[in-house]
Scaffold this active site. Structure first.
Site, PDB file in Angstrom:
ATOM      1  N   ASN A   8       0.867  -1.180   0.000  1.00 48.71           N
ATOM      2  CA  ASN A   8       0.000   0.000   0.000  1.00 48.71           C
ATOM      3  C   ASN A   8       0.902   1.228   0.000  1.00 48.71           C
ATOM      4  OD1 ASN A   8      -1.759   2.061   0.525  1.00 48.71           O
ATOM      5  ND2 ASN A   8      -2.354   1.361   2.575  1.00 48.71           N
ATOM      6  N   LYS A  10       0.056   4.218  -0.156  1.00 46.73           N
ATOM      7  CA  LYS A  10      -0.586   5.389   0.468  1.00 46.73           C
ATOM      8  C   LYS A  10      -0.385   6.611  -0.445  1.00 46.73           C
ATOM      9  CE  LYS A  10      -0.098   3.114   4.869  1.00 46.73           C
ATOM     10  NZ  LYS A  10      -0.004   3.213   6.329  1.00 46.73           N
ATOM     11  N   HIS A  92      -9.446   1.156   5.243  1.00 45.06           N
ATOM     12  CA  HIS A  92      -8.157   1.348   5.931  1.00 45.06           C
ATOM     13  C   HIS A  92      -8.363   2.294   7.119  1.00 45.06           C
ATOM     14  CE1 HIS A  92      -4.026   2.471   6.734  1.00 45.06           C
ATOM     15  NE2 HIS A  92      -3.664   1.404   6.035  1.00 45.06           N
ATOM     16  N   GLU A 162      -5.043  -4.831  10.720  1.00 42.36           N
ATOM     17  CA  GLU A 162      -4.017  -3.808  10.887  1.00 42.36           C
ATOM     18  C   GLU A 162      -4.263  -3.057  12.191  1.00 42.36           C
ATOM     19  OE1 GLU A 162      -2.134  -2.627   6.868  1.00 42.36           O
ATOM     20  OE2 GLU A 162      -3.886  -1.378   7.169  1.00 42.36           O
ATOM     21  N   GLY A 168       3.013   2.245  10.807  1.00 45.99           N
ATOM     22  CA  GLY A 168       4.007   3.306  10.664  1.00 45.99           C
ATOM     23  C   GLY A 168       4.765   3.624  11.941  1.00 45.99           C
ATOM     24  N   SER A 207       3.805  -2.193  10.263  1.00 50.08           N
ATOM     25  CA  SER A 207       5.252  -2.288  10.488  1.00 50.08           C
ATOM     26  C   SER A 207       5.846  -3.636  10.089  1.00 50.08           C
ATOM     27  CB  SER A 207       5.587  -1.950  11.949  1.00 50.08           C
ATOM     28  OG  SER A 207       5.219  -0.613  12.244  1.00 50.08           O
TER      29      SER A 207
HETATM   30  P1  13P Z   1       3.286   0.350   7.593  1.00 51.47           P
HETATM   31  O1  13P Z   1       3.757  -0.931   6.950  1.00 51.47           O
HETATM   32  O2  13P Z   1       3.989   1.568   7.049  1.00 51.47           O
HETATM   33  O3  13P Z   1       3.248   0.251   9.076  1.00 51.47           O
HETATM   34  O4  13P Z   1       1.746   0.560   7.110  1.00 51.47           O
HETATM   35  C1  13P Z   1       0.861  -0.491   7.223  1.00 51.47           C
HETATM   36  C2  13P Z   1      -0.367  -0.139   6.490  1.00 51.47           C
HETATM   37  O5  13P Z   1      -1.117   0.734   6.897  1.00 51.47           O
HETATM   38  C3  13P Z   1      -0.649  -0.855   5.239  1.00 51.47           C
HETATM   39  O6  13P Z   1      -1.947  -0.609   4.783  1.00 51.47           O
END
Ligand code: 13P
Length: 244
Positions: A8, A10, A92, A162, A168, A207
């Site tokens: 993802n 983002k 999400h 998640e 993050g 993460s």
């Molecule tokens: P990170 O891998 O950056 O923690 O993000 C996870 C996420 O939100 C994937 O959709």
């Protein structure tokens, strides 16, 4: 079963980033996982073209529930499919928290994805306050119940767990905590859908890095990973795929 590894991006990525996507496809040889990348909607069509004929699927990160209309700034499931997407991330936590998306809205978006022939990746996860108050399993199972429309029964879709506090942050739940939540999600899916609920891949996200991917991916009921930051660089993402 083959693991599903989904990146993802983002709100990251310009046309120059397509070379990372291409490097993922080139580096996949021999990988046992099924891999997808979800870039921002501006890149969906170009990434789909760049990856045509490779094993990497392309997905969107959100869609509007309606097919078309006066919804300035939004993108429909049909538009994503038309641009070459085959998947779409829905619900999400960054959209649930930042845009007030409720389970009902996520459920309507899941219906839209099915209508357009996209495979939904439905995200659920508890906040830190919810975990610390002992409500993680209740919150997550309620989100599963509320975010999946009846029209989904028997269809191909993915679930992603998640935990909001792991996204993050570099923090991850223990493997026992991941297994516990995934087992609760599996139980909810089976109650809802019968035997087909036993086959829905449940991805872990939050993460995931090359260094922790293998152990997370070998945890019971973990059918893959939804990866944010570490999917932006081909080398990191390939390191995660190697752990599958
Ligand atoms: P990170 O891998 O950056 O923690 O993000 C996870 C996420 O939100 C994937 O959709």
């Amino acid at each position: 079963m083959e693991k599903r590894i989904v990146g993802n991006w983002k709100m990251n990525g310009l046309s120059t980033s397509l070379r990372e996507a291409r490097a993922v496809a080139d580096g996949l040889r021999g990988a046992s996982a099924r891999v997808a990348l979800c870039p921002p909607s501006t890149l969906v069509e170009r990434m789909a073209r760049a990856l045509a004929g490779t094993e990497v699927q392309v997905g969107g990160q959100d869609c509007r529930a309606e097919e078309s209309g006066a919804f300035t700034g939004d993108v429909s499931a049909e538009m994503l499919a038309d641009a070459g997407a085959v998947l779409v991330i829905l619900g999400h936590s960054e959209r649930r928290a930042g845009f007030g998306e409720t389970d009902d809205l996520v459920s309507a978006k899941v219906g839209a994805a099915l209508r357009a022939g996209l495979q939904p990746i439905v995200c659920v996860g508890e906040t830190l306050a919810e975990r610390e108050s002992g409500r993680a399993l209740d919150v997550v199972t309620a989100q599963v119940r509320g975010s999946l429309p009846a029209s989904l029964d028997g269809k191909d879709f993915l679930l992603a767990y998640e935990p909001v506090w792991a996204i993050g942050t570099g923090l991850t739940p223990t493997l026992e905590q991941i297994a516990e939540v995934h087992a609760a999600i599996r139980a909810e899916l089976v109650v809802r859908q019968g035997p087909s609920g036993a086959r829905v891949p449940i991805l872990y996200g939050g993460s995931v890095k090359p260094g922790n991917a293998a152990e997370i991916l070998s945890t019971p009921e973990v059918g893959g990973a939804l990866v944010g930051g570490a999917s932006l660089k081909a080398a990191d993402f390939l390191g995660i795929i190697a752990g599958a």
